[in-house]
Each structure stands twice: as structure tokens, then as C-alpha cells.
Design a protein around this motif. Structure first.
Motif, PDB file in Angstrom:
ATOM      1  N   ALA A 216       6.306   7.290   9.692  1.00 50.77           N
ATOM      2  CA  ALA A 216       6.218   6.850   8.297  1.00 50.77           C
ATOM      3  C   ALA A 216       5.612   5.455   8.200  1.00 50.77           C
ATOM      4  O   ALA A 216       4.994   5.106   7.181  1.00 50.77           O
ATOM      5  CB  ALA A 216       7.607   6.877   7.657  1.00 50.77           C
ATOM      6  N   VAL A 217       5.785   4.645   9.232  1.00 49.23           N
ATOM      7  CA  VAL A 217       5.235   3.282   9.247  1.00 49.23           C
ATOM      8  C   VAL A 217       3.838   3.336   9.852  1.00 49.23           C
ATOM      9  O   VAL A 217       3.673   3.720  11.020  1.00 49.23           O
ATOM     10  CB  VAL A 217       6.134   2.339  10.064  1.00 49.23           C
ATOM     11  CG1 VAL A 217       5.515   0.941  10.128  1.00 49.23           C
ATOM     12  CG2 VAL A 217       7.531   2.273   9.470  1.00 49.23           C
ATOM     13  N   PRO A 218       2.794   2.976   9.091  1.00 50.14           N
ATOM     14  CA  PRO A 218       1.408   3.084   9.592  1.00 50.14           C
ATOM     15  C   PRO A 218       1.142   2.165  10.778  1.00 50.14           C
ATOM     16  O   PRO A 218       1.846   1.169  10.999  1.00 50.14           O
ATOM     17  CB  PRO A 218       0.565   2.671   8.376  1.00 50.14           C
ATOM     18  CG  PRO A 218       1.469   2.808   7.197  1.00 50.14           C
ATOM     19  CD  PRO A 218       2.844   2.518   7.694  1.00 50.14           C
ATOM     20  N   ALA A 219       0.094   2.487  11.513  1.00 46.46           N
ATOM     21  CA  ALA A 219      -0.243   1.738  12.731  1.00 46.46           C
ATOM     22  C   ALA A 219      -0.561   0.275  12.447  1.00 46.46           C
ATOM     23  O   ALA A 219      -0.221  -0.612  13.238  1.00 46.46           O
ATOM     24  CB  ALA A 219      -1.418   2.402  13.442  1.00 46.46           C
ATOM     25  N   ASP A 220      -1.228  -0.013  11.319  1.00 47.03           N
ATOM     26  CA  ASP A 220      -1.603  -1.402  11.062  1.00 47.03           C
ATOM     27  C   ASP A 220      -0.399  -2.267  10.687  1.00 47.03           C
ATOM     28  O   ASP A 220      -0.508  -3.491  10.672  1.00 47.03           O
ATOM     29  CB  ASP A 220      -2.684  -1.497   9.982  1.00 47.03           C
ATOM     30  CG  ASP A 220      -2.221  -0.989   8.629  1.00 47.03           C
ATOM     31  OD1 ASP A 220      -1.764   0.160   8.568  1.00 47.03           O
ATOM     32  OD2 ASP A 220      -2.323  -1.720   7.626  1.00 47.03           O
ATOM     33  N   ALA A 221       0.749  -1.652  10.403  1.00 42.57           N
ATOM     34  CA  ALA A 221       1.963  -2.415  10.123  1.00 42.57           C
ATOM     35  C   ALA A 221       2.622  -2.912  11.400  1.00 42.57           C
ATOM     36  O   ALA A 221       3.481  -3.803  11.349  1.00 42.57           O
ATOM     37  CB  ALA A 221       2.949  -1.561   9.330  1.00 42.57           C
TER      38      ALA A 221
END
Length: 293
Positions: A216-221
Motif C-alpha cells: 500500500a505504501v508506494p516505492a517513492d515513499a
């Protein structure tokens, strides 16, 4: 009188030096300065600076953090991606962590402040923190529930093969409870700071776990850009922040999404790169439309 060949060559080189100095050292820079003063170019030439209430607050080309004095995210603002530039978004120390996909084993020290986390553990810790902040599932493959890399050092009877004789959770220092109790029937031990289990013959074995295939947490985060100064985040990372920002500002989430869309740029030339959301511009627009309560 005919000059000696060596003197002629030196005079020709001197003339070339003088001509190139005038053209490239004076005329060309002055021409660029002149172009930079033309309408439509002056803002870019000055660094694409952004202002709020008459004060310069940053550049549209450089990211910045939106955290308090203790480094905690300020809830009413959209958060930028992590940065490895100095202490974060330091333009004098632009750069990346230089850690690659094989960086999965932490260097543990008796003093936790002296320990060096691997790239995997950094990603796991960031994902867990973002998940908690945004109220989404922060689990990722190969991450433990406490936010470190789920990696075992497996010692086998015949070196690379044979039955497991000892198993250590290399990123969880004692007295932590290992993320799995047993592996191939062998009890898993927590790591002891200062020991190099890989050098001792342990086989590095990441364990995927039950995290969803698409976090759910994108890679760029959870990863920094190559420069550490990227001012953009992905639309996906912006989307999971909408509910928090809208709640903190007492705003309609649909209106906040509208501002996100207004500050989202598409792919260059329609096919290069990925869409991005300029975080500083978006937060300034939020302050203008939905001032902090």
C-alpha cells in the motif's frame, strides 16, 4: 623577416586563446545572462523561487522536508520522499545512499546509535512509519513486523548444502524476539552485536513473509532519489496522504485531491518519465486555500 616556426606556433596558440576567451569566457556567458532577463525566462534563471507572504520559501526545482524540530512529519502538510542528501535535502551535499539491492544485512553495534542499517531495513522502517502515519498497511515483502529486514543467516552441515544446524535473525539484536521461531526445524536466534554471521559461513536467506505483493505504501515513499533533492512524489504517494491532510485542515478530501491534480505534471513529451506531484507548490496552495486552524 620570417619568424621562426616555434615562435609562429606560439603566437597562433596565443591568438586562439585570446579569441576563445573573449567568445566563451565573456560573450557567451553575457549572452546567456541577457537571455535570462527576457520575459518568460527570468523566473527560471533566478532558480524558480517560490514565495509566500512576500518571503522566499524555496525553489520549485528543489525538494524540502516538512517536519518539526524533532524530525517528525507535520501532519497538515504533504510529505516529501526520503532524502540522502546530507541531513536531508541539503543542496550542498546532493547524493544518494549508494546502497544497492544486495544491502540486506545490518551492521549491529552494542550501541544502537552506532549501528548501520541496510537498505532493506531502511525501506522496512520507512514503510512501517508511513503506514502508521497514513493509516494504511505498511507491510512489505521481506520485512519484519517491527520494521527491519526479514533476513536469516542459515548455517548448514555441509557449508552450502545439508541440513540447517544454526539459524540467526541477523537484523534483530538480542534480546529481540526473532520474527520466526524456527526455520527448517531449527530454533532461530537473535543476533549478537558485533558478530559477522556472513563471514562465519552463514547463508543469507531473506524471508518474504505474508505481506501483499503490491504494498500500500508506494516505492517513492521509502526510497530516496539519486540526487536527494527531487521535489516530486508520485500521485500514488500523494493519494494516501489526502485523508490525513484533509482531516488536519478540516477540508473536503475531494477539494484536496483537486489541488493534487492541479499540481501534478505529466510525462515529458508525453512518454518520458512518470507523472509527479510538486510537494512544495502543493503545500503552498493548501496554505492559501485551507489555512492551518
Amino acid at each position: 623577416m620570417r619568424l621562426p616556426n616555434w615562435l609562429s606556433r606560439h603566437l597562433a596558440a596565443l591568438r586562439a586563446l585570446l579569441v576563445l576567451t573573449v567568445l566563451l569566457g565573456l560573450a557567451y556567458p553575457l549572452a546567456l545572462v541577457g537571455v535570462g532577463t527576457l520575459p518568460g525566462f527570468s523566473h527560471r534563471a533566478d532558480g524558480s523561487l517560490l514565495t509566500a507572504n512576500g518571503a522566499t520559501v524555496g525553489s520549485a526545482l528543489l525538494g524540502q522536508s516538512f517536519t518539526d524540530a524533532d524530525g517528525n512529519p507535520v501532519p497538515r502538510y504533504f510529505q516529501s520522499r526520503p532524502s540522502a542528501a546530507g541531513d536531508g535535502y541539503d543542496p550542498t551535499a546532493s547524493g544518494a545512499s549508494n546502497l544497492g539491492p544486495e544491502s540486506v544485512v545490518d551492521t549491529l553495534d552494542a550501541d544502537p546509535r552506532e549501528s548501520t542499517p541496510s537498505l532493506l531495513t531502511r525501506v522496512c522502517a520507512r514503510s512501517r512509519a508511513v503506514g502508521a502515519l497514513e493509516g494504511v498497511d505498511g507491510r512489505r515483502p521481506y520485512c519484519t513486523a517491527d520494521g527491519v529486514g526479514a533476513v536469516l543467516a542459515v548455517f548448514r552441515a555441509d557449508g552450502l548444502t545439508g541440513r540447517a544446524t544454526r539459524v540467526v535473525s541477523v537484523n534483530q539484536a538480542a534480546p529481540a524476539t526473532p520474527f520466526v521461531a524456527t526455520y527448517e526445524g531449527v530454533p532461530v536466534e537473535p543476533a549478537r552485536p558485533g558478530e559477522d554471521y556472513v563471514a562465519a559461513g552463514g547463508l543469507v536467506t531473506p524471508v518474504r513473509g505474508d505481506a501483499p505483493a503490491e504494498p500500500a505504501v508506494p516505492a517513492d515513499a521509502v526510497t530516496a532519489s539519486g540526487s536527494g533533492l527531487d521535489p516530486h512524489i508520485s500521485p500514488a504517494y500523494a493519494e494516501i496522504q489526502v485523508a490525513r491532510v484533509a482531516r488536519e485542515r478540516g477540508a473536503d478530501p475531494a477539494a484536496v485531491r483537486g489541488l493534487v491534480a492541479a499540481h501534478t505534471t505529466g510525462r515529458a513529451l508525453g512518454f518520458l518519465g512518470e507523472p509527479g506531484v510538486n510537494v512544495l507548490e502543493l503545500n503552498l496552495a493548501l496554505d492559501a486555500r485551507f489555512p492551518a486552524r
